[in-house]
Motif scaffolding. Structure first.
Motif, PDB file in Angstrom:
ATOM      1  N   GLY A 187       0.809  -1.210   0.000  1.00  0.00           N
ATOM      2  CA  GLY A 187       0.000   0.000   0.000  1.00  0.00           C
ATOM      3  C   GLY A 187       0.842   1.258   0.000  1.00  0.00           C
ATOM      4  O   GLY A 187       0.515   2.246  -0.681  1.00  0.00           O
ATOM      5  N   MET A 188       1.961   1.220   0.732  1.00  0.00           N
ATOM      6  CA  MET A 188       2.848   2.376   0.746  1.00  0.00           C
ATOM      7  C   MET A 188       3.467   2.615  -0.628  1.00  0.00           C
ATOM      8  O   MET A 188       3.561   3.750  -1.105  1.00  0.00           O
ATOM      9  CB  MET A 188       3.969   2.150   1.769  1.00  0.00           C
ATOM     10  CG  MET A 188       3.531   2.039   3.217  1.00  0.00           C
ATOM     11  SD  MET A 188       2.849   3.558   3.878  1.00  0.00           S
ATOM     12  CE  MET A 188       1.115   3.150   3.847  1.00  0.00           C
ATOM     13  N   VAL A 189       3.884   1.538  -1.272  1.00  0.00           N
ATOM     14  CA  VAL A 189       4.516   1.671  -2.581  1.00  0.00           C
ATOM     15  C   VAL A 189       3.519   2.167  -3.633  1.00  0.00           C
ATOM     16  O   VAL A 189       3.902   2.825  -4.603  1.00  0.00           O
ATOM     17  CB  VAL A 189       5.141   0.324  -2.997  1.00  0.00           C
ATOM     18  CG1 VAL A 189       5.693   0.381  -4.411  1.00  0.00           C
ATOM     19  CG2 VAL A 189       6.247  -0.069  -2.020  1.00  0.00           C
ATOM     20  N   SER A 190       2.232   1.844  -3.442  1.00  0.00           N
ATOM     21  CA  SER A 190       1.228   2.257  -4.427  1.00  0.00           C
ATOM     22  C   SER A 190       0.995   3.757  -4.441  1.00  0.00           C
ATOM     23  O   SER A 190       0.468   4.289  -5.424  1.00  0.00           O
ATOM     24  CB  SER A 190      -0.099   1.543  -4.149  1.00  0.00           C
ATOM     25  OG  SER A 190      -0.661   1.977  -2.913  1.00  0.00           O
ATOM     26  N   PHE A 210       4.928   9.580   6.813  1.00  0.00           N
ATOM     27  CA  PHE A 210       4.385   8.227   6.783  1.00  0.00           C
ATOM     28  C   PHE A 210       3.016   8.177   7.464  1.00  0.00           C
ATOM     29  O   PHE A 210       2.094   7.528   6.975  1.00  0.00           O
ATOM     30  CB  PHE A 210       5.364   7.282   7.485  1.00  0.00           C
ATOM     31  CG  PHE A 210       4.884   5.859   7.574  1.00  0.00           C
ATOM     32  CD1 PHE A 210       5.041   4.990   6.518  1.00  0.00           C
ATOM     33  CD2 PHE A 210       4.271   5.391   8.728  1.00  0.00           C
ATOM     34  CE1 PHE A 210       4.594   3.681   6.593  1.00  0.00           C
ATOM     35  CE2 PHE A 210       3.818   4.092   8.812  1.00  0.00           C
ATOM     36  CZ  PHE A 210       3.988   3.229   7.737  1.00  0.00           C
ATOM     37  N   ARG A 211       2.874   8.876   8.589  1.00  0.00           N
ATOM     38  CA  ARG A 211       1.653   8.785   9.390  1.00  0.00           C
ATOM     39  C   ARG A 211       0.518   9.615   8.824  1.00  0.00           C
ATOM     40  O   ARG A 211      -0.644   9.190   8.888  1.00  0.00           O
ATOM     41  CB  ARG A 211       1.959   9.219  10.828  1.00  0.00           C
ATOM     42  CG  ARG A 211       0.795   9.093  11.797  1.00  0.00           C
ATOM     43  CD  ARG A 211       1.271   9.313  13.224  1.00  0.00           C
ATOM     44  NE  ARG A 211       1.901  10.602  13.386  1.00  0.00           N
ATOM     45  CZ  ARG A 211       1.252  11.713  13.728  1.00  0.00           C
ATOM     46  NH1 ARG A 211      -0.050  11.667  13.935  1.00  0.00           N
ATOM     47  NH2 ARG A 211       1.897  12.851  13.875  1.00  0.00           N
ATOM     48  N   ARG A 212       0.798  10.794   8.255  1.00  0.00           N
ATOM     49  CA  ARG A 212      -0.266  11.702   7.829  1.00  0.00           C
ATOM     50  C   ARG A 212      -0.457  11.786   6.321  1.00  0.00           C
ATOM     51  O   ARG A 212      -1.513  12.239   5.875  1.00  0.00           O
ATOM     52  CB  ARG A 212       0.023  13.110   8.379  1.00  0.00           C
ATOM     53  CG  ARG A 212       0.083  13.195   9.887  1.00  0.00           C
ATOM     54  CD  ARG A 212      -1.234  12.759  10.521  1.00  0.00           C
ATOM     55  NE  ARG A 212      -2.325  13.587  10.098  1.00  0.00           N
ATOM     56  CZ  ARG A 212      -2.703  14.690  10.714  1.00  0.00           C
ATOM     57  NH1 ARG A 212      -2.069  15.080  11.808  1.00  0.00           N
ATOM     58  NH2 ARG A 212      -3.730  15.393  10.257  1.00  0.00           N
ATOM     59  N   ILE A 213       0.521  11.375   5.537  1.00  0.00           N
ATOM     60  CA  ILE A 213       0.417  11.514   4.080  1.00  0.00           C
ATOM     61  C   ILE A 213       0.291  10.162   3.392  1.00  0.00           C
ATOM     62  O   ILE A 213      -0.656   9.911   2.648  1.00  0.00           O
ATOM     63  CB  ILE A 213       1.635  12.283   3.512  1.00  0.00           C
ATOM     64  CG1 ILE A 213       1.772  13.646   4.204  1.00  0.00           C
ATOM     65  CG2 ILE A 213       1.491  12.435   2.009  1.00  0.00           C
ATOM     66  CD1 ILE A 213       0.596  14.575   4.014  1.00  0.00           C
ATOM     67  N   GLN A 217      -3.528   7.477   2.388  1.00  0.00           N
ATOM     68  CA  GLN A 217      -3.782   7.198   0.973  1.00  0.00           C
ATOM     69  C   GLN A 217      -3.633   5.712   0.654  1.00  0.00           C
ATOM     70  O   GLN A 217      -4.293   5.182  -0.242  1.00  0.00           O
ATOM     71  CB  GLN A 217      -2.818   8.003   0.100  1.00  0.00           C
ATOM     72  CG  GLN A 217      -2.991   9.509   0.227  1.00  0.00           C
ATOM     73  CD  GLN A 217      -2.080  10.257  -0.725  1.00  0.00           C
ATOM     74  OE1 GLN A 217      -2.196  10.135  -1.941  1.00  0.00           O
ATOM     75  NE2 GLN A 217      -1.166  11.043  -0.174  1.00  0.00           N
ATOM     76  N   ALA A 218      -2.750   5.046   1.388  1.00  0.00           N
ATOM     77  CA  ALA A 218      -2.532   3.624   1.133  1.00  0.00           C
ATOM     78  C   ALA A 218      -3.642   2.751   1.700  1.00  0.00           C
ATOM     79  O   ALA A 218      -3.737   1.577   1.325  1.00  0.00           O
ATOM     80  CB  ALA A 218      -1.194   3.192   1.727  1.00  0.00           C
ATOM     81  N   MET A 219      -4.466   3.290   2.582  1.00  0.00           N
ATOM     82  CA  MET A 219      -5.511   2.477   3.202  1.00  0.00           C
ATOM     83  C   MET A 219      -6.493   1.937   2.171  1.00  0.00           C
ATOM     84  O   MET A 219      -7.073   0.862   2.355  1.00  0.00           O
ATOM     85  CB  MET A 219      -6.261   3.310   4.246  1.00  0.00           C
ATOM     86  CG  MET A 219      -5.437   3.618   5.486  1.00  0.00           C
ATOM     87  SD  MET A 219      -4.932   2.140   6.369  1.00  0.00           S
ATOM     88  CE  MET A 219      -6.491   1.605   7.029  1.00  0.00           C
ATOM     89  N   ARG A 289     -15.676   1.355   1.632  1.00  0.00           N
ATOM     90  CA  ARG A 289     -16.415   2.514   1.112  1.00  0.00           C
ATOM     91  C   ARG A 289     -15.830   3.813   1.644  1.00  0.00           C
ATOM     92  O   ARG A 289     -15.702   4.798   0.903  1.00  0.00           O
ATOM     93  CB  ARG A 289     -17.891   2.420   1.507  1.00  0.00           C
ATOM     94  CG  ARG A 289     -18.699   1.456   0.670  1.00  0.00           C
ATOM     95  CD  ARG A 289     -20.132   1.423   1.179  1.00  0.00           C
ATOM     96  NE  ARG A 289     -20.749   2.732   1.181  1.00  0.00           N
ATOM     97  CZ  ARG A 289     -21.371   3.275   0.142  1.00  0.00           C
ATOM     98  NH1 ARG A 289     -21.453   2.596  -0.982  1.00  0.00           N
ATOM     99  NH2 ARG A 289     -21.914   4.474   0.229  1.00  0.00           N
ATOM    100  N   ARG A 290     -15.458   3.822   2.913  1.00  0.00           N
ATOM    101  CA  ARG A 290     -14.955   5.053   3.517  1.00  0.00           C
ATOM    102  C   ARG A 290     -13.621   5.473   2.892  1.00  0.00           C
ATOM    103  O   ARG A 290     -13.440   6.629   2.514  1.00  0.00           O
ATOM    104  CB  ARG A 290     -14.787   4.870   5.024  1.00  0.00           C
ATOM    105  CG  ARG A 290     -14.149   6.080   5.702  1.00  0.00           C
ATOM    106  CD  ARG A 290     -14.077   5.935   7.206  1.00  0.00           C
ATOM    107  NE  ARG A 290     -13.398   7.062   7.817  1.00  0.00           N
ATOM    108  CZ  ARG A 290     -13.958   8.227   8.072  1.00  0.00           C
ATOM    109  NH1 ARG A 290     -15.230   8.422   7.776  1.00  0.00           N
ATOM    110  NH2 ARG A 290     -13.270   9.207   8.629  1.00  0.00           N
ATOM    111  N   PHE A 291     -12.692   4.539   2.786  1.00  0.00           N
ATOM    112  CA  PHE A 291     -11.379   4.883   2.256  1.00  0.00           C
ATOM    113  C   PHE A 291     -11.373   4.886   0.727  1.00  0.00           C
ATOM    114  O   PHE A 291     -10.365   5.261   0.131  1.00  0.00           O
ATOM    115  CB  PHE A 291     -10.323   3.904   2.773  1.00  0.00           C
ATOM    116  CG  PHE A 291      -9.995   4.091   4.221  1.00  0.00           C
ATOM    117  CD1 PHE A 291      -9.150   5.107   4.632  1.00  0.00           C
ATOM    118  CD2 PHE A 291     -10.542   3.265   5.183  1.00  0.00           C
ATOM    119  CE1 PHE A 291      -8.855   5.295   5.963  1.00  0.00           C
ATOM    120  CE2 PHE A 291     -10.255   3.433   6.528  1.00  0.00           C
ATOM    121  CZ  PHE A 291      -9.406   4.463   6.915  1.00  0.00           C
ATOM    122  N   GLY A 292     -12.469   4.459   0.100  1.00  0.00           N
ATOM    123  CA  GLY A 292     -12.563   4.525  -1.352  1.00  0.00           C
ATOM    124  C   GLY A 292     -13.183   5.809  -1.859  1.00  0.00           C
ATOM    125  O   GLY A 292     -13.368   5.964  -3.069  1.00  0.00           O
TER     126      GLY A 292
END
Length: 332
Positions: A187-190, A210-213, A217-219, A289-292
């Motif tokens: 997810g981080m690499v994406s 890492f924590r806020r940016i 987005q990786a979630m 749904r939330r993170f999408g």
């Protein structure tokens, strides 16, 4: 779908002449008989299977109904949920730490995280459970002190501290963290590299970035496979029966050893696992749904919203068409 179009008559100069008897487009649905045949075949096979199970004289459905809500079975199911929840929460936190170490530019941190993932993914979970369960055979006592000096501040027997329950938690948590760390790393690499560069240009530290940016987005990429890992964790708790943890499968095995109803108790266990995995799929759906949000212009309606819309559309009829709103050539 087949489309038929009638050619319009033309004048001598090639100008088309309107024909009142001509239609613009006639759409003829394409027949697909194999869809109907395959659906009937699948329904026939499914009905035959259900009938064979329902009429099987070797299955005592009375025993299934007796033990489906037995006190020991319910206690085992509750312990299964507790083990799954604790292991998944701790393993997720540990997975984020391991993934951050793996992506770190520090060679020591990246090497240690790589070795951890290599070791726990490369050995079977059942072997890890047995090793943690028999940890007392390797270390009789666990001590806390200064290494290489013989100074001991605290000491306790291994079997007293690492019980069967704790051993099961350790095995499931550490094994799951190795798999989940690779999911988090993917997810981080994406996330686009420009996000990291932009945050660094604004003076953000690597940890804050890492924590806020990166992580929020990786979630969107992490949540779906992590949901599958949660369901897999729930089912892997059945392996704890080898170290006598009284979870769902262990309780069912103990009951079947007394009444010799192995198949019936396996049906009970399967029903409970299906119920628990179905319940766990609900929060996974809403987290996706939330993170999408933001990936599409509008989110699809939830199952409850679909049912509500269908119910409302049946209860509230549409307005009666009037002569002013009726299209020309359409009879009411």
């Amino acid at each position: 779908m087949t489309i038929a179009n009638h050619a319009a008559p033309t004048q001598s100069g090639g100008t088309p002449v309107a024909d009142p008897n001509d239609h613009d487009v006639v759409a003829i649905p394409l027949r697909r008989p194999w869809r109907i045949i395959s659906a009937i075949a699948v329904l026939f096979i499914l009905a035959a299977f259900i009938s064979s199970v329902a009429t099987n004289p070797n299955i005592d459905f009375g025993t299934v109904g007796t033990f489906i809500f037995d006190k020991r079975i319910v206690e085992g199911a509750w312990l299964t949920i507790v083990i799954t929840g604790i292991s998944m929460v701790i393993s997720t936190v540990l997975a984020v730490i391991v993934a951050a170490m793996r992506l770190s530019s520090n060679p020591v941190l990246s090497s240690v995280s790589w070795f951890y993932v290599w070791a726990f993914r490369g050995t079977p979970l059942l072997v890890q459970i047995v090793l943690w369960g028999y940890l007392g055979l390797l270390y009789e006592k666990l001590t806390l002190g200064v290494p290489f000096t013989g100074i001991v501040f605290w000491q306790i027997g291994t079997n007293q501290l690492v019980t069967a329950f704790v051993a099961g938690l350790l095995a499931l948590t550490l094994n799951q963290a190795a798999y989940s760390s690779e999911i988090v790393r993917a997810g981080m690499v994406s996330v686009d590299e420009g996000q990291r560069e932009a945050s660094y240009s604004l003076g953000m530290s690597p940890l804050y970035t890492f924590r806020r940016i990166l992580l929020p987005q990786a979630m969107r990429v992490i949540i779906p496979p992590m949901g599958n890992e949660l369901i897999s964790m729930l089912k892997n708790t059945s392996l704890l029966s080898v170290i006598a943890v009284l979870e769902l499968y262990t309780q069912a095995s103990m009951i079947s050893a007394q009444n010799l109803k192995q198949v019936e108790l396996l049906i009970v266990v399967s029903a409970w696992y299906l119920f628990m995995t179905s319940v766990l799929s609900i929060p996974q759906y809403y987290l996706e749904r939330r993170f999408g949000r933001g990936t599409s212009r509008s989110l699809p309606p939830t199952p409850f919203q679909r049912v509500k819309q269908a119910f409302v559309s049946r209860r509230i009829p549409g307005p009666e068409p009037t002569p002013e709103t009726t299209p020309i050539g359409v009879q009411r």
